[in-house]
Structure formats: C-alpha cells, structure tokens
Design a protein around this motif. Structure first.
Motif, PDB file in Angstrom:
ATOM      1  N   MET A   1       0.850  -1.196   0.000  1.00 52.04           N
ATOM      2  CA  MET A   1       0.000   0.000   0.000  1.00 52.04           C
ATOM      3  C   MET A   1       0.880   1.239   0.000  1.00 52.04           C
ATOM      4  SD  MET A   1      -3.005   1.081   2.672  1.00 52.04           S
ATOM      5  CE  MET A   1      -1.880   1.322   4.016  1.00 52.04           C
ATOM      6  N   SER A   2       0.537   2.211  -0.840  1.00 52.64           N
ATOM      7  CA  SER A   2       1.343   3.418  -0.923  1.00 52.64           C
ATOM      8  C   SER A   2       1.157   4.268   0.334  1.00 52.64           C
ATOM      9  CB  SER A   2       0.934   4.243  -2.149  1.00 52.64           C
ATOM     10  OG  SER A   2      -0.378   4.749  -1.994  1.00 52.64           O
ATOM     11  N   PRO A   3       2.208   4.985   0.756  1.00 54.83           N
ATOM     12  CA  PRO A   3       2.095   5.826   1.954  1.00 54.83           C
ATOM     13  C   PRO A   3       0.970   6.846   1.865  1.00 54.83           C
ATOM     14  CG  PRO A   3       4.395   5.571   1.300  1.00 54.83           C
ATOM     15  CD  PRO A   3       3.572   4.967   0.200  1.00 54.83           C
ATOM     16  N   ALA A   4       0.733   7.377   0.671  1.00 55.39           N
ATOM     17  CA  ALA A   4      -0.312   8.394   0.519  1.00 55.39           C
ATOM     18  C   ALA A   4      -1.684   7.845   0.887  1.00 55.39           C
ATOM     19  CB  ALA A   4      -0.324   8.923  -0.908  1.00 55.39           C
ATOM     20  N   VAL A   5      -1.936   6.592   0.529  1.00 56.07           N
ATOM     21  CA  VAL A   5      -3.227   5.979   0.846  1.00 56.07           C
ATOM     22  C   VAL A   5      -3.386   5.833   2.357  1.00 56.07           C
ATOM     23  CG1 VAL A   5      -4.617   3.887   0.608  1.00 56.07           C
ATOM     24  CG2 VAL A   5      -3.378   4.797  -1.363  1.00 56.07           C
ATOM     25  N   GLY A   6      -2.334   5.372   3.043  1.00 54.72           N
ATOM     26  CA  GLY A   6      -2.395   5.220   4.489  1.00 54.72           C
ATOM     27  C   GLY A   6      -2.614   6.544   5.191  1.00 54.72           C
ATOM     28  N   ILE A   7      -1.897   7.580   4.745  1.00 57.04           N
ATOM     29  CA  ILE A   7      -2.055   8.904   5.360  1.00 57.04           C
ATOM     30  C   ILE A   7      -3.459   9.439   5.125  1.00 57.04           C
ATOM     31  CG2 ILE A   7      -1.268  11.288   5.269  1.00 57.04           C
ATOM     32  CD1 ILE A   7       1.533  10.190   4.604  1.00 57.04           C
ATOM     33  N   ALA A   8      -3.966   9.269   3.892  1.00 56.96           N
ATOM     34  CA  ALA A   8      -5.317   9.748   3.579  1.00 56.96           C
ATOM     35  C   ALA A   8      -6.361   9.050   4.446  1.00 56.96           C
ATOM     36  CB  ALA A   8      -5.610   9.513   2.098  1.00 56.96           C
ATOM     37  N   ALA A   9      -6.192   7.742   4.660  1.00 57.22           N
ATOM     38  CA  ALA A   9      -7.152   7.007   5.489  1.00 57.22           C
ATOM     39  C   ALA A   9      -7.146   7.536   6.909  1.00 57.22           C
ATOM     40  CB  ALA A   9      -6.816   5.518   5.471  1.00 57.22           C
ATOM     41  N   PHE A  10      -5.953   7.772   7.453  1.00 61.49           N
ATOM     42  CA  PHE A  10      -5.883   8.290   8.818  1.00 61.49           C
ATOM     43  C   PHE A  10      -6.494   9.689   8.906  1.00 61.49           C
ATOM     44  CE2 PHE A  10      -3.497  11.119  11.671  1.00 61.49           C
ATOM     45  CZ  PHE A  10      -3.986  10.639  12.872  1.00 61.49           C
ATOM     46  N   VAL A  11      -6.177  10.546   7.944  1.00 60.15           N
ATOM     47  CA  VAL A  11      -6.717  11.911   7.973  1.00 60.15           C
ATOM     48  C   VAL A  11      -8.236  11.895   7.897  1.00 60.15           C
ATOM     49  CG1 VAL A  11      -6.839  14.082   6.704  1.00 60.15           C
ATOM     50  CG2 VAL A  11      -4.622  12.971   7.061  1.00 60.15           C
ATOM     51  N   LEU A  12      -8.794  11.047   7.039  1.00 61.32           N
ATOM     52  CA  LEU A  12     -10.244  11.004   6.893  1.00 61.32           C
ATOM     53  C   LEU A  12     -10.932  10.551   8.173  1.00 61.32           C
ATOM     54  CD1 LEU A  12     -10.680   9.556   3.276  1.00 61.32           C
ATOM     55  CD2 LEU A  12     -11.262  11.855   4.078  1.00 61.32           C
ATOM     56  N   VAL A  13     -10.414   9.497   8.803  1.00 60.41           N
ATOM     57  CA  VAL A  13     -11.061   9.023  10.027  1.00 60.41           C
ATOM     58  C   VAL A  13     -10.883  10.038  11.153  1.00 60.41           C
ATOM     59  CG1 VAL A  13      -9.148   7.698  11.037  1.00 60.41           C
ATOM     60  CG2 VAL A  13     -11.483   6.960  11.419  1.00 60.41           C
ATOM     61  N   ALA A 317      -6.820   0.751   2.621  1.00 60.52           N
ATOM     62  CA  ALA A 317      -7.126   2.058   3.208  1.00 60.52           C
ATOM     63  C   ALA A 317      -8.287   1.956   4.189  1.00 60.52           C
ATOM     64  CB  ALA A 317      -7.458   3.060   2.101  1.00 60.52           C
ATOM     65  N   LEU A 318      -9.285   1.135   3.848  1.00 61.36           N
ATOM     66  CA  LEU A 318     -10.423   0.945   4.747  1.00 61.36           C
ATOM     67  C   LEU A 318      -9.976   0.295   6.059  1.00 61.36           C
ATOM     68  CD1 LEU A 318     -13.481   1.098   5.213  1.00 61.36           C
ATOM     69  CD2 LEU A 318     -13.691  -1.108   4.033  1.00 61.36           C
ATOM     70  N   VAL A 319      -9.085  -0.686   5.951  1.00 58.31           N
ATOM     71  CA  VAL A 319      -8.580  -1.354   7.162  1.00 58.31           C
ATOM     72  C   VAL A 319      -7.792  -0.368   8.024  1.00 58.31           C
ATOM     73  CG1 VAL A 319      -7.070  -3.160   8.039  1.00 58.31           C
ATOM     74  CG2 VAL A 319      -8.528  -3.621   6.080  1.00 58.31           C
ATOM     75  N   VAL A 320      -6.964   0.451   7.403  1.00 54.05           N
ATOM     76  CA  VAL A 320      -6.204   1.444   8.161  1.00 54.05           C
ATOM     77  C   VAL A 320      -7.142   2.407   8.880  1.00 54.05           C
ATOM     78  CG1 VAL A 320      -4.599   3.382   7.968  1.00 54.05           C
ATOM     79  CG2 VAL A 320      -4.168   1.279   6.688  1.00 54.05           C
ATOM     80  N   ALA A 321      -8.193   2.838   8.191  1.00 54.62           N
ATOM     81  CA  ALA A 321      -9.170   3.728   8.815  1.00 54.62           C
ATOM     82  C   ALA A 321      -9.816   3.042  10.014  1.00 54.62           C
ATOM     83  CB  ALA A 321     -10.232   4.145   7.797  1.00 54.62           C
ATOM     84  N   GLY A 322     -10.172   1.776   9.857  1.00 56.53           N
ATOM     85  CA  GLY A 322     -10.776   1.040  10.968  1.00 56.53           C
ATOM     86  C   GLY A 322      -9.813   0.864  12.125  1.00 56.53           C
ATOM     87  N   ALA A 323      -8.532   0.625  11.807  1.00 55.73           N
ATOM     88  CA  ALA A 323      -7.534   0.465  12.868  1.00 55.73           C
ATOM     89  C   ALA A 323      -7.402   1.740  13.687  1.00 55.73           C
ATOM     90  CB  ALA A 323      -6.189   0.074  12.261  1.00 55.73           C
ATOM     91  N   PHE A 324      -7.316   2.877  13.012  1.00 57.75           N
ATOM     92  CA  PHE A 324      -7.204   4.134  13.754  1.00 57.75           C
ATOM     93  C   PHE A 324      -8.502   4.450  14.499  1.00 57.75           C
ATOM     94  CE2 PHE A 324      -3.322   5.003  11.354  1.00 57.75           C
ATOM     95  CZ  PHE A 324      -2.554   5.557  12.360  1.00 57.75           C
ATOM     96  N   ALA A 325      -9.631   4.037  13.962  1.00 58.21           N
ATOM     97  CA  ALA A 325     -10.878   4.190  14.714  1.00 58.21           C
ATOM     98  C   ALA A 325     -10.819   3.394  16.011  1.00 58.21           C
ATOM     99  CB  ALA A 325     -12.063   3.734  13.860  1.00 58.21           C
ATOM    100  N   ALA A 326     -10.207   2.191  15.962  1.00 64.05           N
ATOM    101  CA  ALA A 326     -10.062   1.376  17.167  1.00 64.05           C
ATOM    102  C   ALA A 326      -9.187   2.078  18.200  1.00 64.05           C
ATOM    103  CB  ALA A 326      -9.477   0.011  16.809  1.00 64.05           C
ATOM    104  N   PHE A 327      -8.063   2.621  17.743  1.00 62.08           N
ATOM    105  CA  PHE A 327      -7.162   3.304  18.684  1.00 62.08           C
ATOM    106  C   PHE A 327      -7.832   4.544  19.274  1.00 62.08           C
ATOM    107  CE2 PHE A 327      -4.032   1.960  15.187  1.00 62.08           C
ATOM    108  CZ  PHE A 327      -4.063   0.645  15.603  1.00 62.08           C
ATOM    109  N   LEU A 328      -8.520   5.296  18.416  1.00 60.57           N
ATOM    110  CA  LEU A 328      -9.144   6.535  18.869  1.00 60.57           C
ATOM    111  C   LEU A 328     -10.302   6.276  19.826  1.00 60.57           C
ATOM    112  CD1 LEU A 328      -9.196   8.488  15.470  1.00 60.57           C
ATOM    113  CD2 LEU A 328      -7.823   9.063  17.487  1.00 60.57           C
TER     114      LEU A 328
END
Length: 496
Positions: A1-13, A317-328
C-alpha cells in the motif's frame, strides 16, 4: 500500500471523528453532560458506543495476529472478551446504574463510607487506564509505520491529539456519538475486506482455510494452565474496566443497562467473526509474518497481498481507517473515565477541571509509550485484564453482592491484587521469553488471592461495616419503579 493511501485514510477518520465530536459539543453544557451524558443514552446507541471503545487494538489487530501464531489456542481471546459481558449482564450492569455514581471511586466511597477507599480506588483506576492506553498507542505507532513508513511516534502523537481535542470539547456526550460511529466503521473495515479476500480465493486451488486452525506453527502453544488463567483474566477483568463501567452510568435506568449489555453481546459476537477469519486466512497465505514478528500487522497487509490492484489499495485504506478508529475510540473512552476520576478527586469536579484532567490522562501514557517497546497487542491487553480482575473487580462484585465488605477489606484486597499481579507483570517483562506460565498469565492465582484477602480482612473488621449498608444494598438491588425516589446517594455528587 502506498504511503499516501495510508495517510489519507488516517486523515479522513480523524476528520470524521472530530466532526462527530463537535456535533456532541453543541449539546454538551452541564457537568452531567461531560461525566455521564446526563444519563440519557438509549440502549442501542450506548451498546454501539461500548462496542466502539471496547474493541481496541487488541481486538482489531491482535486477535488475528494471535490466531496466525497459534491457531485455535488464540480463540480463547475473542471468547473471553465476549463472555465477559455476560458476567456484566448477570452481576454488575443494573446495580451499578442504580447506584447513581459518576465514577467507580464514587461507588466505592458511597458503598463503604470511606474516603480512604475512594483514594485507593482512584489510584487503581488511573493505573488500569494508563496501562490500557499504552497498547493503543503502540498499535497506532505500528500501523503508521507499516502503512506509511513514517516514524512510529507520529502515530501515537496523532491519536493523543485527536482524542484530547474531542474529549476536551464535549466530554461523555460528545464521545458517545464518536464511539458509536467508530464501532460501525471498525466492523465495516474488517468485514468488507474479509468478504473480498474470500471471494478472491473462491475457486482457486488453495488449502482449505478452516484446516489452518489445526496446523501448528513452529511456535509453542499455550498450556492448559495459561488458557484457564487467561479466561479468568478476561471474564473477571471485563467487570473492572473503568471505561466500560462508566458507560452504564449513562443509561436512564437499570433495565436499560441490562438491555444495553444484551445488545453488546450480539455486536461483539458479530465483530469477532472477522478477525478470526483473517487469522485463519493468514495462516495459509501469509505464514511468514509469524516468524518475522509482524503478526499484529496481518489485518493491515492481507488485502493488498490477496486482492491486489486498486481494489486492494482501497481495501487496505479501509482497514487502516478502521484500525485508527479502534485506537481513537478506546483511548477516548479511557481518557473520559480517567478524566472523571482525576477531576473529581484532584481538580474539584468542574467542567474546566474535567478538561485539564483529560489532557493529563492522555499525555502521561503517551510518554510511557515512547519509552517502551510494543509487545503482542492482545497479550499485553490480556495482562491489563488480569490486573483489573485482581483489583477493581473484587471490590465491585463484593460491594454489590456482599453486605459484609468493609473499607479495610477492600483496601487490603486491592493492594494485594495490585502487588501480586503488578509484580508478575514486571517480572515477566524482565524475564522475557523465559517467563514461566504462572507468571506470564497470573490471574488464576492473583484473582483468588485478592478475593480471599478482601473477605478475610472484612470478617476481621466486622465493626467497620457501614451503618447505611441496608439502605445502599436496597438501592442497588430493588428496581427503580419500586423506589420512592431516584436521588443519588453518592457523597459530593448529588444535584450536579
């Protein structure tokens, strides 16, 4: 996964979390709003919020990683995490709501008429909360490093910053909206990639995924004692988690608390299907992660490996968003519960005190996370469950169900559990992989020891049983409709 996708997922969540949190700010005005959402949260909404804060880094990432490592042995974790709520339903949910308390120290002080008990309980609650927050920050660090290549500490800092922003803004009412939203985001973030992964495997000539559960890895599996001890920790530990218990104070009444718990059981049962499937798929198609020390990253890496292409990127990207939702969500729930305790005991119990306490509750474990190494997420959270099962749980259960509990007994029992379990945790950290099983999973002997000391000391100090015990026990166990009034009995909180 490209870094941009991971960053975008985190920013969106993060943006979505902030937006939902500020919606709660619009209707958070009173002290009751900040501490317990004015006790107006309905069962479905509250159950979703509980699912949001309870399903932490250990559930979202750690369960699949443990199944990758040890197959069916790891299924004790989702079973124990879920079954703990059955214990809550049977023994704690309704009486705790009827207590009228804002926090666990409020309850123990009122039940035992002792400021000393309150102070000890407050120290234990803060210790449990900080111990639980640190793995969430480790999970955020792992996720950001794996998906973007950025420094690990940025993940922890980002979670602390977003949590402080939302908690300081609107307190419990704001966090309720946030956590309910995040439960459904986490469920979607695990379920959708699992469905696509299974569809991509359909028709291929691959080993049956179900058989993977029975195929041992080269790593040793847990023995019978450790499995039993783990279940003791998870079943009894759930009863003492401060961020979970505070949620029952937000229900309108005891019957609503029971309905909330039933709904939570269903929500957790559905959720844990998906990390279990991810772990089994990983044992077939990504076994090298077990040997590379990256088992906790399995959920993050699996969609990109098995689906690939743009679809794989989107699923990752969806999984990354869900992971940060878990942490948050878990961190925010813990920060709210700790802020309630710290602000009432140290800062006067005002809204301004709550906000300052929230910042302190988040910043201290952030420092600990920077100074410590990440362990297996589910395993480290399992030790936190053992600690709370050995400290808060005995005081809560005996306080609700046994008239003979005294302040001296509660203090002695909590101190015993904290020293024994805390000592085992420190020793296990020092010994590392050579730790014997009885120290690696100490709940099987620390929990009975805490209960035993609490009972024996209480019997030796019978004269210290509060004179108001009959009135308090009646309030805890008689349904609200049979009581003449619903006035809180907690010292110092009435009318707030």
């Amino acid at each position: 996964m490209s870094p941009a996708v991971g960053i975008a997922a985190f920013v969106l969540v993060s943006v979505a979390t902030a937006v939902v949190g500020f919606y709660g700010l619009r209707i958070s005005r009173t002290t009751g709003d900040f501490y317990v959402a004015s006790r107006t949260v309905r069962p479905w909404w509250n159950a979703s919020a509980i699912g949001g804060e309870y399903l932490s880094a250990a559930s979202f990432l750690g369960v699949a990683g443990l199944i990758l490592l040890s197959g069916t042995d790891a299924l004790w974790f989702p079973v124990g995490y879920t079954a703990g709520y059955l214990m809550l339903l049977l023994f704690v949910a309704a009486p705790l709501r009827r207590s009228g308390a804002y926090t666990i120290p409020d309850f123990t002080e009122a039940r035992l008429e002792s400021r000393a008990v309150r102070r000890v309980t407050s120290l234990v609650v803060v210790a449990v909360g900080w111990l639980y927050i640190v793995p969430q920050l480790h999970g955020a660090a792992l996720t950001l490093r794996i998906t973007t290549g950025l420094p690990s500490w940025l993940g922890s800092l980002a979670v602390v910053s977003v949590v402080c922003l939302t908690v300081v803004a609107g307190g419990m009412r704001s966090i309720t909206f946030v956590q309910a939203f995040q439960y459904w985001l986490k469920l979607t973030a695990l379920a959708v990639p699992v469905v696509f992964v299974l569809l991509s495997l359909a028709g291929n000539n691959t080993p049956p995924v179900a058989d993977a559960a029975l195929n041992p890895t080269s790593l040793p599996t847990a023995g019978a004692y450790q499995n039993i001890s783990l279940m003791v920790a998870l079943l009894f530990g759930t009863l003492g988690l401060p961020h979970v218990l505070v949620r029952f104070y937000t229900n309108p009444d005891g019957s609503s608390a029971r309905r909330t718990t039933l709904i939570v059981l269903g929500l957790l049962s559905v959720f844990y299907l998906f990390p279990t499937v991810s772990g089994l798929v990983g044992r077939v198609f990504a076994p090298e992660l077990a040997d590379g020390g990256r088992a906790d990253a399995l959920v993050l890496l699996l969609p990109g490996r098995l689906v690939g292409g743009p679809a794989g990127e989107l699923l990752s990207a969806l999984v990354v968003a869900g992971a940060f939702a878990a942490f948050l969500s878990t961190t925010s729930g813990l920060v709210v519960s700790l802020a309630g305790v710290i602000s009432q005991d140290v800062l006067g119990g005002s809204v301004a005190g709550f906000r300052l306490a929230a910042v302190l509750a988040a910043v201290v474990p952030f420092g600990f996370s920077l100074a410590s190494d990440s362990l297996a997420l589910a395993g480290s959270v399992g030790l936190v469950f053992a600690f709370t099962a050995s400290t808060i749980c005995p005081a809560l259960l005996l306080g609700i169900w046994w008239r003979g509990l005294t302040d001296a007994g509660a203090i002695a029992g909590m101190a015993t559990g904290a020293l024994l379990c805390g000592g085992a945790m420190v020793t296990g950290t020092v010994m590392g992989s050579t730790t014997p099983g009885w120290l690696a999973q100490p709940a099987a002997w620390t929990v009975p020891a805490a209960f035993g000391v609490m009972v024996l000391v209480s019997r030796a100090t019978k004269r210290r049983v509060p004179a108001s015990v009959t009135r308090i026990m009646t309030r805890l166990h008689v349904p609200e409709r049979k009581l003449a009034t619903e006035r809180t009995f907690v010292p110092g909180t009435s009318g707030r």
